[in-house]
Design a protein around this motif. Structure first.
Motif, PDB file in Angstrom:
ATOM      1  N   THR A 172       0.808  -1.223   0.000  1.00 36.92           N
ATOM      2  CA  THR A 172       0.000   0.000   0.000  1.00 36.92           C
ATOM      3  C   THR A 172       0.843   1.277   0.000  1.00 36.92           C
ATOM      4  O   THR A 172       0.305   2.381   0.061  1.00 36.92           O
ATOM      5  CB  THR A 172      -0.926   0.014   1.236  1.00 36.92           C
ATOM      6  OG1 THR A 172      -0.101  -0.052   2.401  1.00 36.92           O
ATOM      7  CG2 THR A 172      -1.884  -1.151   1.216  1.00 36.92           C
ATOM      8  N   THR A 173       2.142   1.121  -0.085  1.00 35.74           N
ATOM      9  CA  THR A 173       3.035   2.287   0.036  1.00 35.74           C
ATOM     10  C   THR A 173       2.618   3.450  -0.884  1.00 35.74           C
ATOM     11  O   THR A 173       2.465   4.574  -0.439  1.00 35.74           O
ATOM     12  CB  THR A 173       4.483   1.867  -0.267  1.00 35.74           C
ATOM     13  OG1 THR A 173       4.799   0.749   0.556  1.00 35.74           O
ATOM     14  CG2 THR A 173       5.452   3.004   0.012  1.00 35.74           C
ATOM     15  N   CYS A 176      -0.541   5.369  -0.064  1.00 33.96           N
ATOM     16  CA  CYS A 176      -0.614   5.948   1.278  1.00 33.96           C
ATOM     17  C   CYS A 176       0.024   7.337   1.352  1.00 33.96           C
ATOM     18  O   CYS A 176       0.260   7.857   2.443  1.00 33.96           O
ATOM     19  CB  CYS A 176       0.006   5.006   2.293  1.00 33.96           C
ATOM     20  SG  CYS A 176      -1.068   3.606   2.680  1.00 33.96           S
ATOM     21  N   GLN A 181      -4.954  10.943   0.791  1.00 37.68           N
ATOM     22  CA  GLN A 181      -5.761  10.285   1.823  1.00 37.68           C
ATOM     23  C   GLN A 181      -7.092  11.002   1.981  1.00 37.68           C
ATOM     24  O   GLN A 181      -7.171  12.227   1.779  1.00 37.68           O
ATOM     25  CB  GLN A 181      -4.997  10.236   3.133  1.00 37.68           C
ATOM     26  CG  GLN A 181      -3.720   9.418   3.055  1.00 37.68           C
ATOM     27  CD  GLN A 181      -3.887   8.115   2.318  1.00 37.68           C
ATOM     28  OE1 GLN A 181      -4.807   7.339   2.593  1.00 37.68           O
ATOM     29  NE2 GLN A 181      -3.048   7.888   1.310  1.00 37.68           N
ATOM     30  N   PRO A 182      -8.111  10.292   2.358  1.00 36.11           N
ATOM     31  CA  PRO A 182      -8.151   8.843   2.526  1.00 36.11           C
ATOM     32  C   PRO A 182      -8.222   8.117   1.182  1.00 36.11           C
ATOM     33  O   PRO A 182      -8.848   8.605   0.262  1.00 36.11           O
ATOM     34  CB  PRO A 182      -9.427   8.622   3.321  1.00 36.11           C
ATOM     35  CG  PRO A 182     -10.325   9.748   2.916  1.00 36.11           C
ATOM     36  CD  PRO A 182      -9.441  10.917   2.593  1.00 36.11           C
ATOM     37  N   CYS A 186      -5.203   2.251   0.875  1.00 34.09           N
ATOM     38  CA  CYS A 186      -4.236   2.442   1.949  1.00 34.09           C
ATOM     39  C   CYS A 186      -4.830   1.944   3.257  1.00 34.09           C
ATOM     40  O   CYS A 186      -5.861   2.440   3.705  1.00 34.09           O
ATOM     41  CB  CYS A 186      -3.840   3.913   2.070  1.00 34.09           C
ATOM     42  SG  CYS A 186      -2.541   4.143   3.297  1.00 34.09           S
ATOM     43  N   LEU A 187      -4.144   0.948   3.793  1.00 39.47           N
ATOM     44  CA  LEU A 187      -4.701   0.349   5.006  1.00 39.47           C
ATOM     45  C   LEU A 187      -4.453   1.230   6.223  1.00 39.47           C
ATOM     46  O   LEU A 187      -5.227   1.259   7.147  1.00 39.47           O
ATOM     47  CB  LEU A 187      -4.111  -1.047   5.216  1.00 39.47           C
ATOM     48  CG  LEU A 187      -4.387  -2.031   4.079  1.00 39.47           C
ATOM     49  CD1 LEU A 187      -3.689  -3.356   4.336  1.00 39.47           C
ATOM     50  CD2 LEU A 187      -5.898  -2.240   3.888  1.00 39.47           C
ATOM     51  N   ASN A 188      -3.317   1.951   6.201  1.00 37.41           N
ATOM     52  CA  ASN A 188      -3.012   2.840   7.325  1.00 37.41           C
ATOM     53  C   ASN A 188      -2.814   4.272   6.805  1.00 37.41           C
ATOM     54  O   ASN A 188      -1.676   4.727   6.653  1.00 37.41           O
ATOM     55  CB  ASN A 188      -1.736   2.376   8.032  1.00 37.41           C
ATOM     56  CG  ASN A 188      -1.879   0.941   8.523  1.00 37.41           C
ATOM     57  OD1 ASN A 188      -2.751   0.639   9.329  1.00 37.41           O
ATOM     58  ND2 ASN A 188      -1.025   0.073   7.992  1.00 37.41           N
ATOM     59  N   PRO A 189      -3.928   4.969   6.521  1.00 35.55           N
ATOM     60  CA  PRO A 189      -3.834   6.261   5.836  1.00 35.55           C
ATOM     61  C   PRO A 189      -3.123   7.359   6.634  1.00 35.55           C
ATOM     62  O   PRO A 189      -2.547   8.283   6.054  1.00 35.55           O
ATOM     63  CB  PRO A 189      -5.278   6.676   5.593  1.00 35.55           C
ATOM     64  CG  PRO A 189      -6.135   5.722   6.330  1.00 35.55           C
ATOM     65  CD  PRO A 189      -5.317   4.592   6.822  1.00 35.55           C
ATOM     66  N   GLY A 190      -3.196   7.316   7.909  1.00 35.93           N
ATOM     67  CA  GLY A 190      -2.603   8.417   8.683  1.00 35.93           C
ATOM     68  C   GLY A 190      -3.475   9.666   8.485  1.00 35.93           C
ATOM     69  O   GLY A 190      -4.646   9.550   8.098  1.00 35.93           O
ATOM     70  N   THR A 191      -2.910  10.865   8.692  1.00 34.98           N
ATOM     71  CA  THR A 191      -3.721  12.082   8.533  1.00 34.98           C
ATOM     72  C   THR A 191      -3.306  12.841   7.289  1.00 34.98           C
ATOM     73  O   THR A 191      -2.105  13.011   7.019  1.00 34.98           O
ATOM     74  CB  THR A 191      -3.573  13.017   9.745  1.00 34.98           C
ATOM     75  OG1 THR A 191      -2.206  12.994  10.157  1.00 34.98           O
ATOM     76  CG2 THR A 191      -4.471  12.580  10.899  1.00 34.98           C
TER      77      THR A 191
END
Ligand SMILES: *[C@@H]1O[C@H](CO)[C@@H](O)[C@H](O)[C@H]1NC(C)=O
Ligand SMILES: *[C@@H]1O[C@H](CO)[C@@H](O)[C@H](O)[C@H]1NC(C)=O
Ligand SMILES: *[C@@H]1O[C@H](CO)[C@@H](O)[C@H](O)[C@H]1NC(C)=O
Length: 457
Positions: A172-173, A176, A181-182, A186-191
């Protein structure tokens, strides 16, 4: 009378061992000459006297010689003595013949046992034609193995490609990046970055300055380009990606093929297992045959060697008796007797009693050794010889050629006997389950000639 008795017993002491022949002859000679012949009865009374030790025999012989000399001096031989001497002569001749027979029999015994050793068949080296026909080509050939291994390539590659795609699409790099985002990939989108700071310049003013507007516009254009690029990168990274991947079923297809090939592989290697097993068995029976017969021959030689001196002594005694009997009826008995007494007998006089000992002969066939190198499935040299080096010719993946374990692995080192050498291979390729020490067979020890064996006479 006493003198004559001494003569007779001394004479008898010197003659031993041929009881049967002599007593028979004595019986017939005795009846022919009649009981009235005192000389004969004196000389033959207890003919079949039990054997005396060698020094006694020699002493007896010397006594006999002395006494016969005395006897001869005491007067001219009368007719009864002449007759008796003749009869004894005949007996001595028979006894010599018997010694000859026993010599011939001894040699025959030895020769028979030597023949038995020679009859042990040395297992032949495996015909290369046999290898070609029965192992490398036939039904379970290397061609079949390699063809099958080549057929294993497409399903293997398909499975591996699936796994690679699955890995690529789960990375997912690219999707992401903070700007996009979102994003569902992306499994871990962050902010995502906040746009608020960029608004601040114009906030609270009725009108933005041109300069500010231009700057802002440029800033947002750049942001837009960044956003486009990030979106494209995310999109590109997911090009060709499917929602889900079923690599397991592809793996199963490959594994099924592999099972077939392993069977094929096993069948090919089994040819080498069988060959080694049968060769080792043949060598085992050859060793057994050779060692058994060799031991029998060796013991026979030993026995005969021990008996030879007795036979030679017997011959010597007979020669002397013959000589003395001749002297008794000679015209100059005293001189003839002295000649008998002085006569030294040597090996030359019984050279014909010499025995041939085959194990001492330079031409004696030693036990053969197996020189055929056995190939050992499961070793690196085996797979190098048969698989890795040929993989390209068949379009097989070299790394796929060697299964981790097959029932054939260790089939050669596992054979209980090790007569034949193994194709040299210091490094065991795979974990061969059975750890077999290449110890030597303890059962059939080849008998060495002990240094203590008596020297030949
Ligand atoms: C014993 O054998 C030798 C050699 O073969 C022969 O010359 C001799 O005549 C034989 N003697 C008798 C009594 O058979
Ligand atoms: C060995 O391989 C050949 C060729 O792939 C195949 O036809 C044959 O069935 C295989 N034999 C076994 C016993 O698997
Ligand atoms: C995911 O992709 C990025 C960029 O292409 C790469 O640098 C990274 O090593 C990959 N991560 C894995 C776990 O493959």
């Amino acid at each position: 009378m006493q003198l004559r008795l001494a003569v007779v017993s001394a004479l008898l002491l010197t003659i031993q061992g041929v009881d049967a022949v002599s007593s028979q002859r004595v019986a017939s000679a005795g009846s022919k000459s009649g009981t009235g012949n005192p000389w004969f009865s004196l000389l033959t009374k207890s003919w079949a006297l039990a054997g005396e030790s060698e020094p006694d025999q020699t002493k007896g012989l010397d006594d006999l010689a002395k006494n016969i000399v005395e006897l001869a001096k005491s007067g001219a031989p009368d007719e009864t003595m002449v007759n008796a001497v003749e009869s004894i002569r005949a007996i001595v001749h028979d006894m010599k013949a018997a010694v000859n027979d026993s010599h011939a029999l001894a040699q025959q015994q030895i020769n028979q046992k030597a023949k038995a050793v020679a009859s042990c068949q040395v297992p032949p080296h495996t015909d290369s034609d046999y290898l070609d026909r029965a192992i490398i080509h036939g039904e379970n050939s290397i061609e079949n193995v390699m063809t099958c291994r080549a057929e294993e390539v497409p399903p293997y590659d398909a499975w591996k490609a699936c796994e690679a795609e699955k890995a690529r699409c789960s990375n997912t790099t690219e999707c992401c990046a903070a700007l996009v985002q979102p994003n569902k990939y992306c499994l871990n989108p962050g902010t995502a970055p906040s746009p608020l700071p960029f608004e601040a310049t114009c906030e609270g003013t009725s009108r933005c300055k041109d300069e500010d507007v231009t700057t802002k516009l440029a800033f947002f254009k750049e942001k837009l380009a960044e956003l486009d690029a990030a979106e494209k990168a995310c999109e590109d990274s997911r090009k060709g990606c499917k929602e889900s991947y079923d690599c397991e079923s592809l793996k199963t297809i490959w594994e099924t093929q592999r099972t077939w090939c392993n069977r094929n592989h096993t069948n090919f290697e089994q040819g080498y297992c069988d060959l080694a097993t049968s060769l080792e068995a043949k060598w085992d029976s050859y060793y057994h045959c050779y060692d058994t017969n060799f031991n029998a021959l060796y013991e026979e030689e030993y026995t005969q060697m021990a008996q030879l001196p007795g036979r030679e002594q017997e011959w010597r005694a007979l020669l002397r008796i013959d000589s003395l009997l001749g002297a008794l009826t000679s015209s100059d008995a005293t001189k003839a007797l002295q000649a008998c007494i002085d006569k030294k007998y040597t090996h030359e006089d019984w050279a014909h009693l010499e025995l041939m000992y085959p194990t001492y002969d330079a031409s004696f066939t030693p036990r053969a050794h197996c020189t055929e190198e056995l190939q050992e499935p499961g070793t690196s040299i085996f797979s190098q010889t048969w698989y890795s080096s040929k993989s390209r010719d068949y379009g097989a993946h070299a790394f796929l050629l060697i299964p981790k374990s097959l029932s054939t692995y260790g089939c050669v080192s596992g054979i209980s006997s090790h007569y034949c050498p193994r194709v040299s291979d210091a490094t065991a390729l795979l974990t061969v389950s059975k750890k077999v020490s290449p110890g030597h067979r303890s059962k059939a020890k080849h008998v060495q000639h002990p240094a203590t064996r008596p020297t030949r006479l």
